[in-house]
Design a protein around this motif. Sequence first.
Motif: not given
Length: 246
Positions: A91-93, A113-119, A165-169
Amino acid sequence: MANERLRAAIRAVNLTIEEVAKAVGVDQKTAERWITKERVPHRKTRREVAELLSVAEVQLWPSLADDLHTQSSDSTELVHLYPSRSAVPFALWTELIAGVRERMEVLVFSGQFLVEQHDILPLVKQKAEEGALFRFAVGDETSPVVVQRAVEEGTTGGLEGRIQLMRRYLSKVSSLPNVEVRTHGTILYNSIYRFDDQLLVNGHAYGALAGECPVMHLRKVPDGPMWEHYTQSFERVWKEAEPDTL
């Protein structure tokens, strides 16, 4: 358990719990339960208590660390210390990311994880259009320090793949106004996540995954040395990083 932090703070200013209760306009028994039952006062009352004792609210009531509306003192930068990144509440993120108004800055090797968990991508697009600045410094998966880090944490090839993967995101938003993505090959002593005047600093330890390492939650305060220390570190890496062309 008793709230020994509050008890000690009251003694430190040579007051009694009765005097504190009278000063903030509450019943003495109510105030006593703040200590004996670890009760947390209403927001207005706890601010008055914190001001009376010249102590930050989160120092008196650590459970408030994840409440961004908790008032920090002018001299207290450290909001909370989490034993690991995994222990930082989801919830804090969410609240930090959603609350960005001016800038979000990230220094990581991967950070997927910023993309995959927090969209974050839809929010980046929306907030960038509204004028917020986003700067992402991610690792160069071909750099020697990234390869060495993967060996040290026992994920040979895995870290490099997560970075790709992150760069592609991020390539999906990197062309937007107010969004910049760069790659770096510096030794990553800390991952840094800035959300306006809030900062999460994820320290790294040899042989450990980032998610296993402690995280400091800092707030920007006037002349705060820790804030300046870590934001300047971000700027130094950013200056050496190269624009991502993925």
